[in-house]
Design a protein around this motif. Structure first.
Motif, short mmCIF file in Angstrom:
data_model
loop_
_atom_site.label_atom_id
_atom_site.label_comp_id
_atom_site.label_asym_id
_atom_site.label_seq_id
_atom_site.Cartn_x
_atom_site.Cartn_y
_atom_site.Cartn_z
N THR A 234 9.69 -4.76 5.21
CA THR A 234 9.96 -3.83 6.30
C THR A 234 10.74 -4.50 7.42
O THR A 234 10.97 -3.92 8.47
CB THR A 234 8.64 -3.26 6.88
OG1 THR A 234 7.83 -4.36 7.33
CG2 THR A 234 7.89 -2.48 5.83
N ARG B 151 14.58 1.46 0.20
CA ARG B 151 13.21 0.94 0.14
C ARG B 151 12.38 1.66 -0.91
O ARG B 151 11.55 1.04 -1.59
CB ARG B 151 12.57 1.04 1.52
CG ARG B 151 13.15 0.05 2.51
CD ARG B 151 12.51 0.15 3.87
NE ARG B 151 12.95 -0.96 4.70
CZ ARG B 151 12.72 -1.05 6.01
NH1 ARG B 151 12.05 -0.08 6.62
NH2 ARG B 151 13.15 -2.09 6.69
N THR C 52 15.92 -4.39 2.28
CA THR C 52 15.10 -4.73 1.12
C THR C 52 15.29 -6.20 0.76
O THR C 52 16.13 -6.89 1.32
CB THR C 52 15.47 -3.88 -0.14
OG1 THR C 52 16.56 -4.48 -0.83
CG2 THR C 52 15.81 -2.46 0.25
#
Length: 287
Positions: A8, A46, A90
């Motif tokens: 994240t 993601r 990512t």
């Protein structure tokens, strides 16, 4: 949908992390066959990482539509910013759909590729489409010069980024397999690490492309409901499969079906297939 451990962090990865991704990306092309799906924003990137894919590829069309623009209607600066965003979103290698290099000549392509490499991408593609409806495919000589310039820019930056050479005939109404094979061989000789002829569909066409550039790997576009599955495509010798803007189109398809029912019929049943908000919150929250 299950919880995931995707990154994240939105900060740029370190040079060591970028190098490791690039090495991992090259290794994926050495054997077997993998699907490299095409996200169009951070959320879709993601989500695809969380689903277990090993690498991602940007989509020029999907990115443009998300900004209310047509494909090829986005500036180089916007594309570079988008690539930096995906790379930071990512932990996966990202291959850039870099269209025709966002430049009029080979020198400009080299400069664009230099900037793309700086975003941290693990691979990038250069296509031979011109953007001119009257002459949609560049001459072979010009296309080779542009790809060679891209190769030079990558090598000057360390040579880790994987270069994909794209022959666009079949996307522009020129279903000339022999010319496509000639172009792909020339792009391989000019330094392309992976070859790509989007729009070919039949096993015979796919086999011809694979054999023409062997032992270099081939990317196959499957942006439609196909009778071929991963196992069958792998058996033809393809190394990787991308879907282009198809996932973005699938998302827009669901949106349009639901929105049109609201606008035209005042009905809400088009929302029945919407993903549950709590599942999305759990996924993106890493719960």
């Amino acid at each position: 949908m299950t919880a995931t451990t995707f990154s994240t962090d939105t900060t740029a990865p370190s040079a060591a992390e970028i190098s490791a991704r690039r090495q991992a990306f090259r290794a994926l092309h050495a054997k077997g066959c993998f699907i490299i799906p095409n996200p169009w924003d951070v959320g879709s990137a993601r989500m695809l990482e969380g689903l277990g894919f090993q690498a991602l590829a940007s989509t020029s069309s999907g990115m443009a539509w998300s900004r209310g623009r047509p494909d090829s209607g986005v500036s180089r600066d916007d594309v570079l910013a988008h690539l930096r965003e995906l790379v930071a979103a990512t932990d996966l290698p990202v291959n850039a759909d870099f269209e025709s290099g966002y430049a009029q000549d080979a020198q400009g392509v080299a400069e664009s590729v230099r900037l793309a490499v700086e975003t941290g991408v693990a691979g990038l593609s250069i296509e031979d489409a011109s953007g001119d409806p009257a002459q949609p495919i560049r001459t072979l000589a010009e296309s080779v010069a542009r790809l060679s310039a891209a190769r030079g820019a990558i090598d000057a930056a360390g040579g880790e980024v994987l270069l994909v050479g794209r022959a666009e005939n079949f996307l522009h109404g020129r279903d000339d397999l022999q010319d496509t094979l000639t172009r792909l061989r020339a792009y391989a000789d000019a330094g392309a690490d992976c070859l790509y002829a989007p729009g070919i569909r039949t096993p015979e066409q796919i086999t011809a492309v694979v054999q023409a550039v062997a032992p270099k790997p081939v990317n196959l576009l499957v942006g439609w409901a196909s009778d071929l599955d991963l196992e069958q495509i792998a058996a033809l010798g393809v190394r990787r499969i991308s879907v282009g803007g198809a996932l973005a189109r699938a998302a827009w398809g669901g949106f349009l079906r639901a929105a049109q029912k609201l606008a035209e019929d005042g009905r809400f049943d088009g929302l029945a297939d919407a993903a549950p908000g709590q599942k999305l919150n759990d996924f993106f929250g890493g719960v």
